[in-house]
Scaffold this active site. Structure first.
Site, PDB file in Angstrom:
ATOM      1  CB  SER A 393      -0.936   0.018   1.210  1.00  9.54           C
ATOM      2  OG  SER A 393      -1.831  -1.067   1.152  1.00  9.54           O
ATOM      3  CB  ALA A 394       4.425   2.055   0.254  1.00  8.88           C
TER       4      ALA A 394
END
Length: 718
Positions: A393-394
């Site tokens: 999810s970065a």
């Protein structure tokens, strides 16, 4: 009476003719001798006394490396050395005789002598035995010129048995003579060749120095070797240099010889040593040797003094680097004591100035075995640029920005975070169901569903519960990858180090894979790409090229002092992302909420930080294939973190990557633990330096330079 007179006059005429011919011949001879002596005499005299001027290059120590605060990272350590220089006319017998004398004074390592060299030496040492290896019939063929010298010699080489070589190998003195002879014979004529420069005992150096008159060609001098005051810290990024024995690697020989190198020159083989070889190598000393016709050196004249290589000042802060490496080690060992972490073996951290691209720390550690088989933590800083992973999810900041750009969403748009039931697939949902949320909330709590619905809209699809998902995946994949690359994801960052990887894009383009791509679980990215990505968001949308060399400086003789600056590396903006400024600011706010507001996914780790960070965490399901024999590997979780601080005026950005952190659905949050301690270390170090008045050449100057670079970029319309 008249007849008698005629007869008498006839005889003198013949004699006169004879004398005349003799006179003419002698005259010609005298003239020719005169011509040779007077006209060509000087030429012949010069030919007899002919000399030849031969210029050779002597190597010099390499340039040093310093950190940004002037601390020596790579130095040159002096070594006592014994060298040999052969003349053009030196014979093998003369070299062997000198080697025999030198072997009485020094000890040589004989373990690495190739078998072929042993066989060649065996033939020299035992000529009668070597001769007996050839049959009488073969010698007769040789006399009849049916066999050549080369063929006879090869027969001897092929017929030497292992038992024959053992006799030589058991003779310590003979083996040391061979080791010395090999060194003698490996260099160019008139070029000093190192015979021994490692572990030269003081008594060896002294006795050889005392006996130089009896050792033609041998000399004692001072050589150098690379020294690392900080040990293994940053070792894999600094690179290494070939040994004097190995010299130039074979695959690069022609390239370096064309640039006036010698075969036995030491050259950079990896990373900084390789990338900046031209800078670090230095200017060789040029020495002119005057030789006679036989090749004997008559005189030596220094044409130009040598100059050691130029020095490099790195962007690295070694105090910070050491702390970051220790943080990684401590957190990894601690995590390894917890369940389901058997596959965890590496972690990476990049600390970067988001406005200049200067790398303040490039750290990586990998668990492995040492020579004794003991489990140890090894340097793996190079993995920051050579290895890539699913980061999770970065990357959602890039997904949201791509949604803005394509018109799939607008700032403030809401989506219903709900389980997605797509025909023929398992239910897809966020880690928690959040209901109706906007883009900022989606970043704050890391909603997968918001990202998926954004991509579905981008791909001109429509989600219908229990219905099929029909998407324009080809075009949308291209659009997203193109936009992601503007932030540095999926493309080389341009860092000034060799062997940078670009990551791996997935080859298939199914709808489900497009959804995976949106949450960082399809394409792979390197830790340095993550650092460039978050820096681009932090600085307002400028992709700045990361660099690890800050300055090139003139070398000076004083110990550990920096010379004048030759070149200063300026910040380089590679591109401005094709986004509105307010879009970038909105994602910055979303990242701030992740770490500072309410139930943001990282508030429990970062909310208390006085430097007010912003960032995004990431968790990606991946597969480990190292020891698993199944087709699909072992499911594991990769953990990542990108962050910058302070959130309102970023001066530092970090990327943390912990592949294969744990197996199963939960495990230690190593990424957040490392990230918090790294940011703490940066700001604590800054505070301590400020209080003691020892602040480095850091923040203010960096910020001024980077602001100028970005302003110039804006003015140029890039």
């Amino acid at each position: 009476m008249n007849k008698k007179k005629k007869k008498k006059t006839h005889v003198p005429f013949r004699l006169n003719m004879l004398f005349f011919v003799v006179f003419v011949l002698f005259s010609v001879l005298i003239l020719r001798l005169g011509e040779l002596q007077i006209v060509f005499g000087d030429d012949f005299k010069r030919e007899i006394e002919r000399t030849e001027d031969i210029t050779v290059n002597n190597p010099v120590p390499r340039g040093k490396m310093y950190d940004r605060n002037g601390k020596v990272i790579v130095d040159n350590s002096p070594l006592n050395a014994i060298t040999y220089t052969k003349n053009q006319s030196t014979t093998q017998e003369e070299m062997l005789k000198t080697a025999e004398k030198l072997a009485k004074f020094i000890e040589m390592d004989t373990k690495k002598i190739p078998v072929r060299d042993k066989k060649d030496f065996w033939i020299m040492k035992y000529p009668e035995k070597a001769k007996a290896l050839i049959t009488k019939k073969e010698w007769n063929k040789y006399k009849q010129k049916k066999l050549t010298d080369k063929e006879i010699y090869q027969m001897q080489i092929d017929r030497i048995e292992n038992d024959d070589l053992k006799i030589l190998e058991n003779d310590k003195e003979a083996m040391e003579i061979l080791a010395i002879y090999r060194k003698f014979n490996s260099g160019y004529a008139l070029t000093p060749q190192i015979v021994k420069n490692k572990d030269v005992k003081p008594e060896e150096f002294a006795i050889v120095s005392e006996n130089l008159e009896n050792l033609p060609g041998v000399d004692t001098t001072t050589d150098w070797d690379r020294a690392y005051p900080f040990g293994d810290t940053l070792g894999s990024i600094l690179g290494n240099v070939s040994s004097s024995e190995a010299g130039i690697p074979k695959e690069q020989l022609s390239k370096y010889l064309a640039r006036d190198y010698s075969r036995n020159d030491r050259v950079g083989q990896s990373y900084i040593e390789l990338k900046y070889e031209d800078v670090l190598h230095g200017q060789k000393a040029k020495v002119k040797n005057v030789t006679d016709k036989s090749g004997k050196v008559l005189s030596t004249e220094v044409v130009s003094e040598g100059k050691r290589g130029k020095d490099l000042v790195l962007t690295i802060d070694m105090d910070l680097q050491k702390q970051v490496e220790k943080i990684i080690e401590d957190e990894m060992w601690d995590a390894k004591r917890k369940p389901n972490t058997s596959l965890l073996d590496r972690a990476f951290v990049v600390v970067m100035n988001p406005k200049t691209g200067e790398i303040l720390s490039l750290a990586g550690k990998q668990i492995g075995k040492d020579k004794e088989g003991k489990t140890v933590m090894k340097d793996f800083a190079g993995g920051n640029i050579t290895s890539s992973y699913n980061v999770g999810s970065a990357v959602k900041g890039a997904t949201i920005l791509t949604g803005y750009k394509t018109g799939a969403i607008s700032p403030g748009d809401t989506q219903l975070d709900e389980p997605l039931v797509i025909k023929g697939t398992q239910v897809k949902k966020s880690w928690k169901t959040f209901g109706r949320i906007n883009d900022l909330r989606a970043l704050q709590v890391s909603s997968n569903v918001y990202m998926w619905k954004t991509v579905i809209e981008m791909a001109h699809g429509r989600y219908v519960p229990n219905g099929p998902l029909i998407l324009d995946t080809e075009k949308t994949f291209n659009t997203m990858r193109q936009t992601f690359s503007q932030f540095g994801l999926g493309t080389r960052t341009g860092i000034d180090l060799p062997n940078e990887a670009s990551g791996f894009p997935g080859s298939e383009k199914k709808p489900g894979l497009l959804l995976d791509f949106a949450i960082g679980q399809y394409d792979t990215y390197t830790p340095i790409q993550l650092a460039q990505y978050v820096s681009t968001i932090a600085n307002g949308g400028y992709r700045v090229q990361p660099h690890i060399v800050k300055e090139i400086r003139e070398p000076i003789m004083e110990n550990n002092e920096l010379g004048p600056i030759i070149e200063e590396m300026q910040p380089k903006v590679l591109n401005r992302v094709d986004m509105k400024e307010q879009w970038i600011k909105r994602v910055q706010e979303g990242f701030r909420m992740v770490m500072q507001v309410g139930d943001g996914t990282a508030t429990s780790y970062f909310k208390s930080a006085s430097y007010h960070p912003a960032g995004k965490t990431g968790t990606a399901q991946a597969f480990y294939y190292g020891s698993d024999k199944s087709k699909y590997g072992t499911p594991v979780m990769n953990l990542s973190l990108v962050s910058f601080a302070p959130s309102d005026n970023p001066e530092v950005a970090i990327a943390v990557m912990v592949p294969w952190a744990y197996q199963g659905n939960s495990g230690p949050s190593v990424n957040n633990l490392i990230g918090r301690k790294v940011l703490d270390a940066y700001f604590d170090l800054k505070k301590n330096r400020s209080s003691t008045g020892k602040s480095s050449t850091t923040e203010q100057q960096q910020t001024e330079n980077s602001t100028d670079a970005i302003q110039n970029n804006q003015q140029s319309g890039q």
